[in-house]
Scaffold this motif. Structure first.
Motif, PDB file in Angstrom:
ATOM      1  N   THR A  40       0.825  -1.211   0.000  1.00 11.03           N
ATOM      2  CA  THR A  40       0.000   0.000   0.000  1.00 11.03           C
ATOM      3  C   THR A  40       0.860   1.263   0.000  1.00 11.03           C
ATOM      4  O   THR A  40       1.921   1.293   0.620  1.00 11.03           O
ATOM      5  CB  THR A  40      -0.867   0.037   1.285  1.00 11.03           C
ATOM      6  N   CYS A  41       0.352   2.280  -0.665  1.00 14.07           N
ATOM      7  CA  CYS A  41       0.973   3.601  -0.543  1.00 14.07           C
ATOM      8  C   CYS A  41       0.487   4.205   0.773  1.00 14.07           C
ATOM      9  O   CYS A  41      -0.720   4.359   0.965  1.00 14.07           O
ATOM     10  CB  CYS A  41       0.577   4.486  -1.716  1.00 14.07           C
ATOM     11  N   PRO A  42       1.404   4.542   1.673  1.00 11.37           N
ATOM     12  CA  PRO A  42       0.975   5.067   2.979  1.00 11.37           C
ATOM     13  C   PRO A  42       0.332   6.446   2.866  1.00 11.37           C
ATOM     14  O   PRO A  42      -0.342   6.887   3.788  1.00 11.37           O
ATOM     15  CB  PRO A  42       2.285   5.143   3.771  1.00 11.37           C
ATOM     16  N   HIS A  43       0.523   7.090   1.721  1.00 15.80           N
ATOM     17  CA  HIS A  43      -0.022   8.443   1.568  1.00 15.80           C
ATOM     18  C   HIS A  43      -1.451   8.420   1.011  1.00 15.80           C
ATOM     19  O   HIS A  43      -2.371   8.972   1.606  1.00 15.80           O
ATOM     20  CB  HIS A  43       0.889   9.263   0.658  1.00 15.80           C
ATOM     21  N   CYS A  44      -1.647   7.743  -0.132  1.00 16.74           N
ATOM     22  CA  CYS A  44      -2.975   7.796  -0.769  1.00 16.74           C
ATOM     23  C   CYS A  44      -3.758   6.488  -0.601  1.00 16.74           C
ATOM     24  O   CYS A  44      -4.924   6.414  -0.954  1.00 16.74           O
ATOM     25  CB  CYS A  44      -2.844   8.142  -2.256  1.00 16.74           C
ATOM     26  N   GLY A  45      -3.112   5.452  -0.065  1.00 17.45           N
ATOM     27  CA  GLY A  45      -3.827   4.206   0.211  1.00 17.45           C
ATOM     28  C   GLY A  45      -3.985   3.279  -0.986  1.00 17.45           C
ATOM     29  O   GLY A  45      -4.571   2.205  -0.863  1.00 17.45           O
ATOM     30  N   LEU A  78       7.923   3.134  -5.841  1.00 18.22           N
ATOM     31  CA  LEU A  78       7.240   4.380  -5.470  1.00 18.22           C
ATOM     32  C   LEU A  78       5.832   4.397  -6.034  1.00 18.22           C
ATOM     33  O   LEU A  78       5.585   3.865  -7.123  1.00 18.22           O
ATOM     34  CB  LEU A  78       7.998   5.586  -6.028  1.00 18.22           C
ATOM     35  N   CYS A  79       4.914   5.002  -5.290  1.00 19.36           N
ATOM     36  CA  CYS A  79       3.555   5.204  -5.782  1.00 19.36           C
ATOM     37  C   CYS A  79       3.623   6.211  -6.935  1.00 19.36           C
ATOM     38  O   CYS A  79       4.134   7.323  -6.739  1.00 19.36           O
ATOM     39  CB  CYS A  79       2.674   5.727  -4.647  1.00 19.36           C
ATOM     40  N   PRO A  80       3.134   5.848  -8.121  1.00 19.49           N
ATOM     41  CA  PRO A  80       3.217   6.765  -9.254  1.00 19.49           C
ATOM     42  C   PRO A  80       2.441   8.059  -9.021  1.00 19.49           C
ATOM     43  O   PRO A  80       2.781   9.096  -9.574  1.00 19.49           O
ATOM     44  CB  PRO A  80       2.588   5.973 -10.411  1.00 19.49           C
ATOM     45  N   GLU A  81       1.428   8.000  -8.157  1.00 20.58           N
ATOM     46  CA  GLU A  81       0.612   9.192  -7.875  1.00 20.58           C
ATOM     47  C   GLU A  81       1.339  10.178  -6.969  1.00 20.58           C
ATOM     48  O   GLU A  81       1.369  11.372  -7.231  1.00 20.58           O
ATOM     49  CB  GLU A  81      -0.707   8.785  -7.200  1.00 20.58           C
ATOM     50  N   CYS A  82       1.894   9.685  -5.865  1.00 24.63           N
ATOM     51  CA  CYS A  82       2.464  10.608  -4.866  1.00 24.63           C
ATOM     52  C   CYS A  82       3.974  10.496  -4.696  1.00 24.63           C
ATOM     53  O   CYS A  82       4.527  11.223  -3.877  1.00 24.63           O
ATOM     54  CB  CYS A  82       1.809  10.466  -3.499  1.00 24.63           C
ATOM     55  N   GLN A  83       4.575   9.559  -5.403  1.00 19.10           N
ATOM     56  CA  GLN A  83       6.035   9.387  -5.291  1.00 19.10           C
ATOM     57  C   GLN A  83       6.480   8.987  -3.877  1.00 19.10           C
ATOM     58  O   GLN A  83       7.630   9.186  -3.511  1.00 19.10           O
ATOM     59  CB  GLN A  83       6.784  10.672  -5.736  1.00 19.10           C
TER      60      GLN A  83
END
Ligand SMILES: [Zn+2]
Length: 241
Positions: free
Chosen positions: A128-133, A149-154
């Protein structure tokens, strides 16, 4: 105690709980970096012990090194669940097996068809991305060129496994204790009764029969009612057939 008698106990019970140890993973070719030889090899290769590399500290501070180890050594995605896991799924389907409890994070019981699994240390398949879930597959994590890395929030994607230095989820600990307290038969596979998986949990067992199947002998084996020293993959399919 003959295999036929143990088979009958399993057959007669509709309230079995399984404690599934890491020996089950080893039988399927998964690494076990707690074994001194394997730990030594890792230390030679990476300059740090498996405990350090797989710790929350490394994840946070030495993220690149953490993922180098995690992707190359932990994420062995080409291994398959062995025959014993399919036997557990069969037992669950017939209503005999109420739950499988494990400290393994490879989701082998589920991959063989089990649904009622308590994974105390999480799973490599939940990222999971800890920022956007947003959730990511294990293949996404494995194929990242360096840190995934999450492509949305890096932000760094967090693997859904419990690392050294982190607490085991309290709810899962409670749930596993409750589940064991209601069982008639405890099936302990690929581990011994003094392992971290078993020792803290055996005290909750109110049933009458502990069946232990483990290739390695251990001084605590006498605590079980029935003991088979053999590969679980070889024995369990016979016992549940
Ligand atoms: Zn994100």
């Amino acid at each position: 105690m003959s295999l036929t008698e143990i088979r009958k106990i399993i057959n007669d019970s509709d309230n079995i709980v399984c404690l599934c140890g890491l020996g089950m993973n080893s039988e399927c070719g998964f690494p076990d970096h707690r074994v001194p030889g394997e730990a030594y090899d890792i230390e030679l290769k990476y300059g740090h012990s498996p405990e350090d590399l797989f710790s929350s500290l490394f994840y946070t501070v030495r993220t690149k090194q953490f993922f180098q180890y995690y992707k190359n050594e932990i994420l062995c995605l080409d291994r398959e669940p062995g025959a014993a896991f399919y036997s557990l799924a069969e037992l669950e389907k017939t209503g005999k097996l109420r739950a499988t409890i494990t400290r393994s994070f490879y989701s082998l019981p589920q991959r063989a068809g089990c649904k009622k699994v308590i994974e105390l240390l999480g799973s490599i398949y939940k990222n999971t991305c800890p920022h956007c879930g947003t959730e990511y597959t294990v293949d996404f994590v494995k194929s990242a060129s360096s840190v995934p890395l999450c492509p949305e929030c890096q932000k760094t994607i967090r693997p859904g496994v419990c690392l050294y230095g982190e607490m085991v989820d309290n709810q899962l600990t409670t749930k596993s204790a409750e589940t064991i307290s209601k069982a008639d038969v405890l099936l302990v596979l690929g581990t011994n009764l003094k392992s971290r998986l078993c020792e803290q949990r055996l005290k909750y067992f109110n049933g009458s029969k502990v069946i232990l199947i483990n290739e390695e002998e251990h001084y605590s084996d006498d605590l079980a009612d029935y003991v088979i020293h053999d590969k679980v993959n070889d024995v369990l399919p016979y016992l549940v057939s």
